[in-house]
Scaffold this motif. Sequence first.
Motif, PDB file in Angstrom:
ATOM      1  N   UNK A  43       2.425  -7.491  -9.748  1.00 57.48           N
ATOM      2  CA  UNK A  43       1.879  -6.267  -9.171  1.00 57.48           C
ATOM      3  C   UNK A  43       1.921  -6.189  -7.666  1.00 57.48           C
ATOM      4  N   UNK A  44       2.928  -6.800  -7.043  1.00 55.58           N
ATOM      5  CA  UNK A  44       3.011  -6.756  -5.576  1.00 55.58           C
ATOM      6  C   UNK A  44       3.628  -5.451  -5.075  1.00 55.58           C
ATOM      7  N   UNK A  45       4.439  -4.784  -5.900  1.00 54.01           N
ATOM      8  CA  UNK A  45       5.039  -3.504  -5.521  1.00 54.01           C
ATOM      9  C   UNK A  45       6.288  -3.613  -4.676  1.00 54.01           C
TER      10      UNK A  45
ATOM     11  N   UNK B 234       0.811  -1.214   0.000  1.00 56.78           N
ATOM     12  CA  UNK B 234       0.000   0.000   0.000  1.00 56.78           C
ATOM     13  C   UNK B 234       0.849   1.271   0.000  1.00 56.78           C
ATOM     14  N   UNK B 235       2.066   1.185   0.529  1.00 59.49           N
ATOM     15  CA  UNK B 235       2.923   2.354   0.557  1.00 59.49           C
ATOM     16  C   UNK B 235       3.309   2.853  -0.816  1.00 59.49           C
ATOM     17  N   UNK B 236       3.408   1.936  -1.808  1.00 57.00           N
ATOM     18  CA  UNK B 236       3.775   2.374  -3.156  1.00 57.00           C
ATOM     19  C   UNK B 236       2.585   2.971  -3.890  1.00 57.00           C
ATOM     20  N   UNK B 237       1.397   2.864  -3.307  1.00 52.74           N
ATOM     21  CA  UNK B 237       0.208   3.478  -3.904  1.00 52.74           C
ATOM     22  C   UNK B 237      -0.080   4.859  -3.341  1.00 52.74           C
ATOM     23  N   UNK B 238       0.313   5.093  -2.058  1.00 52.15           N
ATOM     24  CA  UNK B 238       0.003   6.407  -1.472  1.00 52.15           C
ATOM     25  C   UNK B 238       1.220   7.128  -0.902  1.00 52.15           C
TER      26      UNK B 238
ATOM     27  N   UNK C   6       3.983   8.266  -6.836  1.00 50.58           N
ATOM     28  CA  UNK C   6       2.758   7.512  -6.559  1.00 50.58           C
ATOM     29  C   UNK C   6       1.730   7.753  -7.652  1.00 50.58           C
ATOM     30  N   UNK C   7       0.839   6.804  -7.877  1.00 48.92           N
ATOM     31  CA  UNK C   7      -0.164   6.961  -8.935  1.00 48.92           C
ATOM     32  C   UNK C   7      -1.237   7.974  -8.571  1.00 48.92           C
TER      33      UNK C   7
END
Length: 391
Positions: free
Chosen positions: A356-358, A172-176, A190-191
Motif C-alpha cells: 500500500x505504498x502507492x 499522498x499524491x495518489x490519495x488526493x 483518486x479515492x
Amino acid sequence: MDNFDAIAQNLIKNVEDYELGKDGMSPYDAVLHALQRPYGDMTNYGKVIDVMKSCFSPEAARAWFAYPDYTVSADARNTETAAKFMDGDIAGRAGELTEELVRSNMLVPKQCPDGSPGYLRNYLFGILNRANYYPGKDPFSEVAAEWWMSLVNGGSKDLRSQVTPCRIIPHEGVLDGSDAHGRIPMGIEIPDQRQVLPMDRLDQIIDSRYRIAVMDCICRSMQERKGDRKCDHPIEETCITFNQMAEATIEQGFAKEITAEKAKEIVRMCRDRGLVQEIGDAVNPLALCNCCECCCLCLISMNRFETTIASPSRWQADAAHTDRCVGCGKCAETCPAHAVSFDDGAPYVNAGLCIGCGECAALCPEGVIRMIKRTGAPEAYAMETPDRVYI
C-alpha cells in the motif's frame, strides 16, 4: 492515566533490571540481558560482552542500573541522586563510574526536571545509532553492525512483539491527486476523500509535530559499511525524527533540526526516487523513514512476510483501468513488494503482497492503477506517543 501506567511500568522494569544484577548473573550479563530484552537474544552475545568488559568496569555495570531506563518521557537522574540507588560499596564512586558509562555510550545525557545535568540508561537501538555514526571511534561499532546485519539476514523474524511496528504511509499524491506531494500522473483516479483519514496524510502528521530533525539512514549506511549496498539512494539526511526523539537525536549529535517544510521537501525528493515512507504505528509517531527495498530492514522484513517490524498501509493498489495500459512496466519495476506482474500485457496486482505504498500508481503514466481502501483496514491507530523508537 496512560502516562501514569507507563511511568508505573517503567518503575517496575527498573526494579526488575536492578534485581538481575543480584540474581547470579555477572554485572555485564545483567546489563546485556536488560538491553536485549525488548528484542530477543543477540546472535553475537559473547562479542558484545567482551566489548563491555573492555569499556567499563563491573562496578560501572552495576552503577548503570541506578539510572532510569531510556524512554522519551522518562525523567533523567543526576549523579548525586543516582548514587542513592547504588550499592553502598560503589556509591562513593558514583561520579567516576558515571564517567565510565558516559564514555562508553551506555548513558544518554538529558536535563533533569530541576535543570541539572542528568542521564538515562541507553538502550540497544540508541547504542546502535551512535555506533553507526561514529564507525571506528565508538567501541560498539563492529558488534552493533554485526547484530544489525543478522536482523537483515533473517534474524528479524525472531524479534519480540514489544518492538513497535512501523506502518507504511501511502504516497499522498495518489490519495488526493495533488503533485505537491511528489510526482504523479495526469488522470489518476483518486479515492473518495471521506475514506482518507488524517493518519493517512503524512503532511498533516508533519505539520502537527512541534520539533523535527533529520539524520542519516541507518539501513543504507550499514549496508554501505559492509559493502553490500545495491542502490544509489541517498544516505545523508533522509531519516526524520519527531518531537522528543528529535530532541534526543539532536542532543546526541546524530541529527540536525529542520522545519516542517524542509521535512516535506525531503519526503517529496524521496518519493520521486521511488522510496517508501514508514512511520511508527501510532497517530503521534516519533520517526519517519524513507526506505528502499534492498537496504531497509522494514521492507526486507515485510518481503519475508514477517510482522515483527512493519505493517502495510490502510490502502492497496488496484489495476482498475487496464484498457489504458501502454505496457511500460514502470509499475512492476518500482514495486518494492514485487506485487505487480503482467498478465497478457496488462498489470495484475497481488493484493496479498501489496504493502500500500502507492508508488506504482504514482508512476503509471496513464492512470491505470488507483488506490483503494484495504478490506478490514483499521479506522484508528494508537493515539499515544510510542515510548521510544525500537527499530
